[in-house]
Design a protein around this motif. Structure first.
Motif, PDB file in Angstrom:
ATOM      1  N   TRP A  63      13.171 -23.884  12.688  1.00  0.00           N
ATOM      2  CA  TRP A  63      14.306 -22.624  11.959  1.00  0.00           C
ATOM      3  C   TRP A  63      14.909 -21.888  12.938  1.00  0.00           C
ATOM      4  O   TRP A  63      14.405 -21.209  13.583  1.00  0.00           O
ATOM      5  N   GLN A 111      14.354 -29.342   4.573  1.00  0.00           N
ATOM      6  CA  GLN A 111      14.239 -28.463   5.822  1.00  0.00           C
ATOM      7  C   GLN A 111      15.795 -28.799   6.582  1.00  0.00           C
ATOM      8  O   GLN A 111      16.301 -27.496   7.219  1.00  0.00           O
ATOM      9  N   TRP A 112      16.461 -29.645   6.564  1.00  0.00           N
ATOM     10  CA  TRP A 112      17.837 -29.919   7.209  1.00  0.00           C
ATOM     11  C   TRP A 112      18.658 -29.072   6.617  1.00  0.00           C
ATOM     12  O   TRP A 112      19.307 -28.176   7.134  1.00  0.00           O
ATOM     13  N   HIS A 115      17.419 -24.991   7.045  1.00  0.00           N
ATOM     14  CA  HIS A 115      17.620 -24.544   8.200  1.00  0.00           C
ATOM     15  C   HIS A 115      18.188 -25.166   9.269  1.00  0.00           C
ATOM     16  O   HIS A 115      19.127 -24.460   9.873  1.00  0.00           O
ATOM     17  N   GLY A 116      18.050 -26.473   9.214  1.00  0.00           N
ATOM     18  CA  GLY A 116      18.759 -27.373  10.354  1.00  0.00           C
ATOM     19  C   GLY A 116      20.289 -27.107  10.529  1.00  0.00           C
ATOM     20  O   GLY A 116      20.842 -27.145  11.500  1.00  0.00           O
ATOM     21  N   ILE A 123      22.263 -27.577  17.704  1.00  0.00           N
ATOM     22  CA  ILE A 123      21.975 -28.665  16.959  1.00  0.00           C
ATOM     23  C   ILE A 123      23.029 -29.149  16.374  1.00  0.00           C
ATOM     24  O   ILE A 123      23.937 -28.662  15.420  1.00  0.00           O
ATOM     25  N   GLU A 126      22.584 -33.616  11.454  1.00  0.00           N
ATOM     26  CA  GLU A 126      21.299 -34.160  10.939  1.00  0.00           C
ATOM     27  C   GLU A 126      20.404 -34.957  11.541  1.00  0.00           C
ATOM     28  O   GLU A 126      19.243 -34.712  12.067  1.00  0.00           O
ATOM     29  N   TYR A 129      19.036 -32.782  14.819  1.00  0.00           N
ATOM     30  CA  TYR A 129      18.046 -31.990  14.328  1.00  0.00           C
ATOM     31  C   TYR A 129      16.578 -32.710  14.233  1.00  0.00           C
ATOM     32  O   TYR A 129      15.637 -32.160  15.106  1.00  0.00           O
TER      33      TYR A 129
END
Length: 227
Positions: A63, A111-112, A115-116, A123, A126, A129
Motif C-alpha cells: 500500500w 488490491q490493485w 492501492h497498486g 509501480i 498491474e 505490482y
C-alpha cells in the motif's frame, strides 16, 4: 474582467485541481507491506472463513501511504499492462484470499485498483505490482513467517511479549520498527497483522509511521500476544 470570464476561470481551475488530486501524480511518502496471520485474520472477521487456514503470514497488500493525511486510493493508471496469468500459482500461495479461497482474483483485483494504482512511478502497472510483491516476499525474504521462525518464534499458540516479536522483525529489517495489528478473540489478544515499511522508491526499510494509538481496538499490548 467580466463575471462570465471569472466564473469560467474558477471552473477551469477547480477542474484542474480535481484532475490532479484524482490522478497518480498526487504522490505518496512510503510503502506499507502488510501481511496477515491467517488464523487470527479469520478469527477477527465477522464472517467465518470458508476454508481451513494455514499457520502462516501471507500477503494482505502493498500500500502506497502518507505519513500525514489520507493515503491515496483508486488512482489513474498510465500503463495498462495486465497481471500475467503465469504469476497466479505463486500468488495463490503467498497472497491468497484467506476469507474466501474461491475468489483469489477478486481479492487481487481490489488490491490493485485501490492501492497498486497509486504506486506510480515505483509501480509501473498491474503486472509490475504483483511481480514486485512476489519479489519482496520470496527473493527479498520479506516473509514475516520466515523472519519470525529465524528468531525461533513459531506459530505454536503461545502468548508472548510484544518486544520479542518486534526484536525478531527488526533483526530482519535492518533494525527498523514494524507496525503491528492485534485484536481480541474470546478475551485473548491475537497477533493479526505485521507491516514492514519502506521508502517510496522501495530502496530502504524505514520505521513504520502511524502506529495504532492507545484506545484503538487494534493496538497490541506489551504482553500476552498469542501467535
Amino acid at each position: 474582467m467580466g463575471i462570465t470570464r471569472m466564473i469560467y476561470m474558477v471552473t477551469m481551475l477547480f477542474s484542474l485541481l480535481v484532475s490532479i488530486l484524482s490522478s497518480s501524480t498526487v504522490g505518496f511518502d512510503y510503502f506499507q507491506f502488510t501481511q496477515q496471520y491467517q488464523p487470527a485474520a479469520c478469527n477477527s472477521n465477522p464472517t467465518p472463513c470458508k476454508d481451513p487456514t494455514d499457520k502462516l503470514f501471507t500477503v494482505h497488500g502493498l500500500w502506497p501511504s502518507n505519513k500525514i493525511g489520507r493515503d491515496p486510493e483508486y488512482c489513474k493508471t498510465r500503463n495498462r499492462r495486465k497481471r500475467a496469468k503465469t504469476l497466479e500459482p505463486q500468488l495463490e500461495i503467498i497472497w491468497p484470499n484467506v476469507l474466501d479461497r474461491t475468489n483469489h482474483t477478486g481479492f487481487w483485483r481490489r488490491q490493485w485498483k485501490k492501492h497498486g494504482t497509486c504506486g506510480y512511478p515505483t509501480i509501473q502497472n498491474e503486472n509490475d505490482y504483483f511481480e514486485t510483491v512476489i519479489k519482496m516476499y520470496i527473493t527479498e525474504k520479506q516473509n514475516v513467517s520466515r523472519i519470525l521462525s529465524n528468531a525461533k518464534i513459531e506459530p505454536d499458540g503461545q502468548s508472548r511479549p510484544l518486544v520479542d516479536i518486534e526484536n525478531a522483525i527488526r533483526n530482519g529489517t535492518h533494525n527498523k520498527k514494524p507496525k503491528f495489528k492485534c485484536q481480541k478473540n474470546n478475551g485473548v489478544t491475537e497477533l493479526v497483522e505485521i507491516t514492514l515499511c519502506s521508502d517510496k522508491n522501495r530502496a530502504h526499510f524505514i520505521d513504520c509511521p502511524n502506529p495504532f494509538l492507545p484506545g484503538s481496538p487494534y493496538l497490541c499490548p506489551n504482553i500476552s500476544i498469542r501467535y
